[in-house]
Design a protein around this motif. Sequence first.
Motif, mmCIF file in Angstrom:
data_model
loop_
_atom_site.group_PDB
_atom_site.id
_atom_site.type_symbol
_atom_site.label_atom_id
_atom_site.label_comp_id
_atom_site.label_asym_id
_atom_site.label_seq_id
_atom_site.Cartn_x
_atom_site.Cartn_y
_atom_site.Cartn_z
ATOM 1 N N THR A 302 -83.331 -51.023 84.352
ATOM 2 C CA THR A 302 -84.497 -50.966 83.472
ATOM 3 C C THR A 302 -84.244 -50.014 82.307
ATOM 4 O OG1 THR A 302 -86.033 -51.458 85.270
ATOM 5 C CG2 THR A 302 -86.952 -50.403 83.309
ATOM 6 N N GLY A 303 -84.440 -50.510 81.100
ATOM 7 C CA GLY A 303 -84.243 -49.676 79.912
ATOM 8 C C GLY A 303 -82.868 -49.775 79.298
ATOM 9 N N ALA A 304 -81.923 -50.399 79.987
ATOM 10 C CA ALA A 304 -80.593 -50.581 79.407
ATOM 11 C C ALA A 304 -80.707 -51.472 78.174
ATOM 12 C CB ALA A 304 -79.651 -51.223 80.423
ATOM 13 N N ILE A 305 -79.842 -51.211 77.180
ATOM 14 C CA ILE A 305 -79.842 -52.024 75.969
ATOM 15 C C ILE A 305 -78.439 -52.579 75.743
ATOM 16 C CG2 ILE A 305 -81.750 -50.838 74.835
ATOM 17 C CD1 ILE A 305 -79.711 -49.225 73.239
ATOM 18 N N GLY A 306 -78.356 -53.639 74.986
ATOM 19 C CA GLY A 306 -77.049 -54.232 74.731
ATOM 20 C C GLY A 306 -77.079 -55.166 73.540
ATOM 21 N N THR A 307 -75.930 -55.705 73.225
ATOM 22 C CA THR A 307 -75.811 -56.695 72.152
ATOM 23 C C THR A 307 -75.089 -57.929 72.684
ATOM 24 O OG1 THR A 307 -73.756 -55.634 71.412
ATOM 25 C CG2 THR A 307 -75.792 -55.025 70.256
ATOM 26 N N VAL A 308 -75.284 -59.032 71.998
ATOM 27 C CA VAL A 308 -74.614 -60.286 72.331
ATOM 28 C C VAL A 308 -74.571 -61.119 71.058
ATOM 29 C CG1 VAL A 308 -76.750 -61.469 73.008
ATOM 30 C CG2 VAL A 308 -74.564 -62.236 73.945
ATOM 31 N N PRO A 309 -73.477 -61.849 70.807
ATOM 32 C CA PRO A 309 -73.469 -62.729 69.639
ATOM 33 C C PRO A 309 -74.664 -63.668 69.682
ATOM 34 C CG PRO A 309 -71.254 -62.536 70.505
ATOM 35 C CD PRO A 309 -72.161 -61.853 71.490
ATOM 36 N N GLY A 310 -75.426 -63.671 68.612
ATOM 37 C CA GLY A 310 -76.613 -64.506 68.564
ATOM 38 C C GLY A 310 -76.324 -65.863 67.956
ATOM 39 N N SER A 311 -77.361 -66.649 67.835
ATOM 40 C CA SER A 311 -77.239 -67.971 67.232
ATOM 41 C C SER A 311 -78.343 -68.134 66.200
ATOM 42 C CB SER A 311 -77.368 -69.060 68.297
ATOM 43 O OG SER A 311 -76.346 -68.942 69.266
ATOM 44 N N ASP A 312 -77.962 -68.521 64.990
ATOM 45 C CA ASP A 312 -78.950 -68.721 63.940
ATOM 46 C C ASP A 312 -78.566 -69.869 63.024
ATOM 47 O OD1 ASP A 312 -76.789 -67.613 62.635
ATOM 48 O OD2 ASP A 312 -77.955 -66.143 61.503
ATOM 49 N N GLY A 313 -77.789 -70.823 63.565
ATOM 50 C CA GLY A 313 -77.285 -71.926 62.755
ATOM 51 C C GLY A 313 -78.333 -72.985 62.449
ATOM 52 N N LYS A 314 -78.039 -73.810 61.454
ATOM 53 C CA LYS A 314 -78.957 -74.862 61.032
ATOM 54 C C LYS A 314 -79.118 -75.939 62.102
ATOM 55 C CE LYS A 314 -78.175 -74.152 56.092
ATOM 56 N NZ LYS A 314 -77.728 -74.742 54.804
ATOM 57 N N ALA A 315 -78.146 -76.050 62.996
ATOM 58 C CA ALA A 315 -78.210 -77.073 64.046
ATOM 59 C C ALA A 315 -78.866 -76.553 65.322
ATOM 60 C CB ALA A 315 -76.800 -77.574 64.370
ATOM 61 N N LEU A 316 -79.299 -75.288 65.333
ATOM 62 C CA LEU A 316 -79.766 -74.671 66.578
ATOM 63 C C LEU A 316 -81.010 -75.343 67.150
ATOM 64 C CD1 LEU A 316 -79.389 -72.468 68.679
ATOM 65 C CD2 LEU A 316 -80.742 -70.928 67.236
#
Length: 432
Positions: A302-316
């Motif tokens: 609980t409370g841990a944070i992180g990053t991950v490659p996101g997705s924001d493409g036109k085909a999403l």
Amino acid sequence: MPKFSVSLFLSLVTIFSGLLMSACENTTTTNPANNNNTSATNTGKGLKIGTLLPTTGDLASIGQQMVASVPLLVETVNACGGVNGEPVTLVEVDDQTDPKAGAAGMTKLATVDKVAGVVGSFASSVSTAAISVATPNKVMLISPGSTSPVFTEKAQKGDFQGYWARTAPPDTYQALALAQLAKKKGFQRVSTVVINNDYGVGFEKAFVETFEKLGGTVVNKDKPVRYDPKAQTFDTEAAAAFAGKPDAVLAVMYAETGSLFLKAAYQQGVAKGVQIMLTDGVKSDTFPEQVGKGPDGKYLLTGAIGTVPGSDGKALEAFKKLWQEKKGSSPGEYAPQAWDAAALLVLSAQAAKENTGVGIAGKLREVAAGEGTEVSDVCEGLKLLKEGQKINYQGASGNVDVDANGDVVGVYDVWTVGDDGKIKVIDKVSPQ
């Protein structure tokens, strides 16, 4: 003499049978145009591609989320006419999150199945093993998630001869995003613990360089904690990672071993009051449950944070809609990147007008980052290519503008673990 000959013959039969069964283990061949999830014989005319992704092993929880993307892409392509006038055939191999299994799987795909391109692998260490097989066999390898900066360095030296690309950005960008996040949160002193492979060590190097440039201090820079991916106990490493009173600990891990590591840290009490920062290697819905709960019944993460490659493409949005229609759920982590990797393989083959790795490699950047008509629909792209037009594919994960090193630039989701153990995205960050 006759007894010796019969005995020898039986021995040879046994050996051959064992090799055949080994080669076929964890492998399926499908041609969605014929019949979903059934074996199909390749005629040698159509495009043949493979997947080399983890459905077992340390990264299984994430691999299983992305593995359905490629069959869905192949089914879509075959429904609109296939590639170069023929259906696409798919061969699926489980790399078991293991470099040896990955090399064996890639060898089978390249030399037995004779595929032109492969979507894979996910673990950087497995892709390192696979690309050493793919390059001399002229098979195009596109990874949806191997993010080690080592691939950029080797591509710059010409090691891959153009047979390597990825649809997830290298960890030089994610390390920058996390370093900026740490600075934004006010963390001055950070320790690192990483899995001892290409992914972990490459990430560690990039983070240390970036965080120091931003004015931060990496507490254990001179004594980095790198854990053995084959280990099952982590008490010593956990104590070392949290020593020196850091404000936060950056943990670059895979889910199975990472959960054991963090559980050990909490059980020792060394993680109390220290912010845990995580990365894409553990971002799955099941990870908080894997780490477990404390005596008070609360999730340890609980409370841990992180990053991950996101997705924001036109085909999403179209991809999400198709996934919902076919699967009745939302696509998991790296599913958009896997879809885009497969899309680039089929579009490049059509642009080349040949179903070979050489043809795909020669046209990849043209369809991914060229000056042609922008398209987000794979079938529309294939149609334009068949008409002799040029395209610029806009993917589900992003614009997938593959550069000369096979890299793309992307955005990152910032995520956290709530009191209920659920992971939720709370922000987006673009490395600057």
